[in-house]
Write a protein that holds these residues in place. Structure first.
Motif, PDB file in Angstrom:
ATOM      1  N   ALA A   9       9.778 -13.740   1.536  1.00  0.00           N
ATOM      2  CA  ALA A   9       8.507 -14.423   1.310  1.00  0.00           C
ATOM      3  C   ALA A   9       8.670 -15.887   0.935  1.00  0.00           C
ATOM      4  O   ALA A   9       7.720 -16.655   1.061  1.00  0.00           O
ATOM      5  CB  ALA A   9       7.728 -13.699   0.209  1.00  0.00           C
ATOM      6  N   LEU A  10       9.846 -16.306   0.469  1.00  0.00           N
ATOM      7  CA  LEU A  10      10.016 -17.672  -0.020  1.00  0.00           C
ATOM      8  C   LEU A  10      11.042 -18.452   0.781  1.00  0.00           C
ATOM      9  O   LEU A  10      11.792 -19.270   0.237  1.00  0.00           O
ATOM     10  CB  LEU A  10      10.409 -17.645  -1.509  1.00  0.00           C
ATOM     11  CG  LEU A  10       9.403 -16.988  -2.454  1.00  0.00           C
ATOM     12  CD1 LEU A  10       9.888 -17.074  -3.888  1.00  0.00           C
ATOM     13  CD2 LEU A  10       8.027 -17.639  -2.323  1.00  0.00           C
ATOM     14  N   ARG A 160      -1.266  -8.164   9.144  1.00  0.00           N
ATOM     15  CA  ARG A 160      -1.206  -9.593   8.867  1.00  0.00           C
ATOM     16  C   ARG A 160      -2.475 -10.206   9.433  1.00  0.00           C
ATOM     17  O   ARG A 160      -2.915  -9.786  10.502  1.00  0.00           O
ATOM     18  CB  ARG A 160       0.029 -10.244   9.515  1.00  0.00           C
ATOM     19  CG  ARG A 160       1.331  -9.971   8.786  1.00  0.00           C
ATOM     20  CD  ARG A 160       2.324 -11.061   9.090  1.00  0.00           C
ATOM     21  NE  ARG A 160       3.660 -10.724   8.609  1.00  0.00           N
ATOM     22  CZ  ARG A 160       4.666 -11.601   8.567  1.00  0.00           C
ATOM     23  NH1 ARG A 160       4.470 -12.847   8.966  1.00  0.00           N
ATOM     24  NH2 ARG A 160       5.847 -11.246   8.124  1.00  0.00           N
ATOM     25  N   PRO A 161      -3.099 -11.139   8.726  1.00  0.00           N
ATOM     26  CA  PRO A 161      -2.695 -11.762   7.467  1.00  0.00           C
ATOM     27  C   PRO A 161      -2.877 -10.820   6.283  1.00  0.00           C
ATOM     28  O   PRO A 161      -3.456  -9.734   6.416  1.00  0.00           O
ATOM     29  CB  PRO A 161      -3.611 -12.985   7.363  1.00  0.00           C
ATOM     30  CG  PRO A 161      -4.841 -12.569   8.108  1.00  0.00           C
ATOM     31  CD  PRO A 161      -4.363 -11.722   9.236  1.00  0.00           C
ATOM     32  N   LEU A 162      -2.423 -11.286   5.108  1.00  0.00           N
ATOM     33  CA  LEU A 162      -2.409 -10.453   3.920  1.00  0.00           C
ATOM     34  C   LEU A 162      -3.806  -9.978   3.534  1.00  0.00           C
ATOM     35  O   LEU A 162      -3.979  -8.845   3.084  1.00  0.00           O
ATOM     36  CB  LEU A 162      -1.765 -11.228   2.760  1.00  0.00           C
ATOM     37  CG  LEU A 162      -1.577 -10.474   1.448  1.00  0.00           C
ATOM     38  CD1 LEU A 162      -0.710  -9.248   1.640  1.00  0.00           C
ATOM     39  CD2 LEU A 162      -0.969 -11.403   0.391  1.00  0.00           C
ATOM     40  N   ALA A 195     -13.241  -0.986 -11.203  1.00  0.00           N
ATOM     41  CA  ALA A 195     -12.229  -0.137 -11.837  1.00  0.00           C
ATOM     42  C   ALA A 195     -10.903  -0.107 -11.081  1.00  0.00           C
ATOM     43  O   ALA A 195      -9.927   0.450 -11.588  1.00  0.00           O
ATOM     44  CB  ALA A 195     -12.761   1.296 -11.963  1.00  0.00           C
ATOM     45  N   GLY A 196     -10.861  -0.708  -9.900  1.00  0.00           N
ATOM     46  CA  GLY A 196      -9.668  -0.604  -9.069  1.00  0.00           C
ATOM     47  C   GLY A 196      -8.578  -1.600  -9.428  1.00  0.00           C
ATOM     48  O   GLY A 196      -8.795  -2.598 -10.124  1.00  0.00           O
ATOM     49  N   GLU A 197      -7.388  -1.310  -8.937  1.00  0.00           N
ATOM     50  CA  GLU A 197      -6.230  -2.196  -9.031  1.00  0.00           C
ATOM     51  C   GLU A 197      -5.722  -2.449  -7.619  1.00  0.00           C
ATOM     52  O   GLU A 197      -5.920  -1.629  -6.726  1.00  0.00           O
ATOM     53  CB  GLU A 197      -5.138  -1.575  -9.890  1.00  0.00           C
ATOM     54  CG  GLU A 197      -5.586  -1.193 -11.293  1.00  0.00           C
ATOM     55  CD  GLU A 197      -4.565  -0.316 -11.984  1.00  0.00           C
ATOM     56  OE1 GLU A 197      -3.409  -0.756 -12.172  1.00  0.00           O
ATOM     57  OE2 GLU A 197      -4.925   0.834 -12.331  1.00  0.00           O
ATOM     58  N   ALA A 198      -5.036  -3.574  -7.428  1.00  0.00           N
ATOM     59  CA  ALA A 198      -4.603  -3.936  -6.078  1.00  0.00           C
ATOM     60  C   ALA A 198      -3.180  -4.482  -6.078  1.00  0.00           C
ATOM     61  O   ALA A 198      -2.951  -5.665  -5.816  1.00  0.00           O
ATOM     62  CB  ALA A 198      -5.559  -4.962  -5.471  1.00  0.00           C
ATOM     63  N   PRO A 199      -2.176  -3.635  -6.357  1.00  0.00           N
ATOM     64  CA  PRO A 199      -0.793  -4.102  -6.317  1.00  0.00           C
ATOM     65  C   PRO A 199      -0.330  -4.367  -4.890  1.00  0.00           C
ATOM     66  O   PRO A 199      -0.779  -3.717  -3.941  1.00  0.00           O
ATOM     67  CB  PRO A 199      -0.005  -2.951  -6.945  1.00  0.00           C
ATOM     68  CG  PRO A 199      -0.861  -1.741  -6.719  1.00  0.00           C
ATOM     69  CD  PRO A 199      -2.279  -2.220  -6.763  1.00  0.00           C
ATOM     70  N   LEU A 200       0.561  -5.320  -4.744  1.00  0.00           N
ATOM     71  CA  LEU A 200       1.164  -5.594  -3.449  1.00  0.00           C
ATOM     72  C   LEU A 200       2.344  -4.655  -3.229  1.00  0.00           C
ATOM     73  O   LEU A 200       3.082  -4.335  -4.163  1.00  0.00           O
ATOM     74  CB  LEU A 200       1.651  -7.039  -3.373  1.00  0.00           C
ATOM     75  CG  LEU A 200       0.568  -8.126  -3.383  1.00  0.00           C
ATOM     76  CD1 LEU A 200       1.218  -9.510  -3.447  1.00  0.00           C
ATOM     77  CD2 LEU A 200      -0.304  -8.008  -2.149  1.00  0.00           C
ATOM     78  N   ALA A 201       2.538  -4.228  -2.002  1.00  0.00           N
ATOM     79  CA  ALA A 201       3.708  -3.425  -1.657  1.00  0.00           C
ATOM     80  C   ALA A 201       4.792  -4.338  -1.095  1.00  0.00           C
ATOM     81  O   ALA A 201       5.799  -4.590  -1.730  1.00  0.00           O
ATOM     82  CB  ALA A 201       3.331  -2.335  -0.663  1.00  0.00           C
ATOM     83  N   ASN A 202       4.578  -4.890   0.129  1.00  0.00           N
ATOM     84  CA  ASN A 202       5.537  -5.856   0.663  1.00  0.00           C
ATOM     85  C   ASN A 202       4.785  -7.048   1.248  1.00  0.00           C
ATOM     86  O   ASN A 202       3.692  -6.903   1.785  1.00  0.00           O
ATOM     87  CB  ASN A 202       6.441  -5.207   1.718  1.00  0.00           C
ATOM     88  CG  ASN A 202       5.903  -5.387   3.130  1.00  0.00           C
ATOM     89  OD1 ASN A 202       6.074  -6.445   3.735  1.00  0.00           O
ATOM     90  ND2 ASN A 202       5.233  -4.361   3.649  1.00  0.00           N
ATOM     91  N   CYS A 210      -0.673  -3.710   1.347  1.00  0.00           N
ATOM     92  CA  CYS A 210      -1.364  -3.735   0.061  1.00  0.00           C
ATOM     93  C   CYS A 210      -1.725  -2.313  -0.341  1.00  0.00           C
ATOM     94  O   CYS A 210      -1.912  -1.436   0.511  1.00  0.00           O
ATOM     95  CB  CYS A 210      -2.638  -4.567   0.142  1.00  0.00           C
ATOM     96  SG  CYS A 210      -2.377  -6.345   0.150  1.00  0.00           S
ATOM     97  N   VAL A 211      -1.851  -2.103  -1.634  1.00  0.00           N
ATOM     98  CA  VAL A 211      -2.258  -0.817  -2.188  1.00  0.00           C
ATOM     99  C   VAL A 211      -3.546  -1.019  -2.979  1.00  0.00           C
ATOM    100  O   VAL A 211      -3.681  -2.003  -3.708  1.00  0.00           O
ATOM    101  CB  VAL A 211      -1.167  -0.226  -3.101  1.00  0.00           C
ATOM    102  CG1 VAL A 211      -1.654   1.059  -3.775  1.00  0.00           C
ATOM    103  CG2 VAL A 211       0.113   0.040  -2.309  1.00  0.00           C
ATOM    104  N   ALA A 212      -4.491  -0.115  -2.823  1.00  0.00           N
ATOM    105  CA  ALA A 212      -5.697  -0.073  -3.650  1.00  0.00           C
ATOM    106  C   ALA A 212      -5.654   1.233  -4.439  1.00  0.00           C
ATOM    107  O   ALA A 212      -5.485   2.300  -3.858  1.00  0.00           O
ATOM    108  CB  ALA A 212      -6.954  -0.130  -2.790  1.00  0.00           C
TER     109      ALA A 212
END
Length: 245
Positions: A9-10, A160-162, A195-202, A210-212
């Motif tokens: 990513a960088l 893609r895109p994110l 109430a949700g969360e949205a962590p990134l996977a890759n 993305c994960v919800a």
């Protein structure tokens, strides 16, 4: 773990082209202590060490894609694949829609641990022995890979895109809450929003993931995701001799 030229990513990639040279290939050897359940990071350019808890997971879990399509194992999509989410750990149930006869389930890409996003593109990679319980649940639509733990239900989206990966995961979680918990679409949308969360996977593979997720304790009590299959599988797995090894 390692950095990979033109991957991550960088750094510059084949699709994000810049004048700067790619990052070099550098390898970090993580020391795993299975007795203590830890991973030891040693800096390459100093004497700094950091001990992190081991959190084993599979980066790649999926079935054959639809429409007779052939995909690289690196590409996550509606069939699963290399989603690289740390949520895919021991004790969860992964729901995958069946696209071909026999499903052709596969898993791999063992990680001793990985942060959200898998930013450099490589986790703490390791060999892994895995005990899996497989069940067929008929008549329950699963358009995108879903994950259920003892505490959360989670939907994934890969694109893609994110922001498209984010939208897919959020929409699938809203539809899931709507179907299994008796809410209207807009009521489910409002509940997931607050109430949700949205962590990134890759954020480094050919498609991003993305994960919800939402806590079960915050969902209507009368609901039961995927006909209670997670609870059933957890009970079945507890009887396996290797489950708690």
């Amino acid at each position: 773990s390692t950095t990979v030229p033109l991957f991550g990513a960088l750094t510059s990639t084949h699709t994000t082209a810049t004048l700067q040279p790619p990052l070099p290939e550098v390898v970090w050897m993580w020391e795993l202590d299975r007795v203590r359940g830890t991973c030891l990071f040693r800096a390459r350019e100093s004497d700094i060490e950091v001990e992190l808890p081991m959190d084993p997971m599979h980066g790649t879990v999926g079935v054959a894609p639809a429409n007779l399509e052939v995909r690289s194992a690196l590409v996550p999509d509606a069939h699963g694949g290399n989603m690289d989410t740390p949520e895919m750990r021991a004790g969860v149930t992964c729901y995958l829609g069946v696209n071909v006869e026999g499903a052709l389930f596969s898993l791999g890409d063992g990680h001793a641990r990985q942060g959200e996003g898998e930013t450099c593109g490589v986790a703490v990679e390791c060999a892994m022995n895995t005990v899996v319980v497989v069940e067929l649940l008929k008549g329950v639509e699963t358009p995108w890979p879903r994950i259920e733990s003892d505490t959360h239900i989670m939907a994934t989206g890969s694109a893609r895109p994110l922001e498209d990966a984010f939208r897919i995961s959020q929409l699938d979680l809203v539809r899931w809450v709507e179907r299994d918990y008796g809410l209207s679409a807009l009521d489910a949308y409002q509940l997931v929003t607050q109430a949700g969360e949205a962590p990134l996977a890759n954020v480094c593979d050919t498609n991003y993931t993305c994960v919800a997720k939402i806590r079960k304790e915050w969902l209507p009590r009368q609901g039961e995701p995927h006909r209670g299959l997670h609870r059933h599988l957890r009970d079945a797995a507890a009887q396996l001799p290797l489950f708690n090894a």
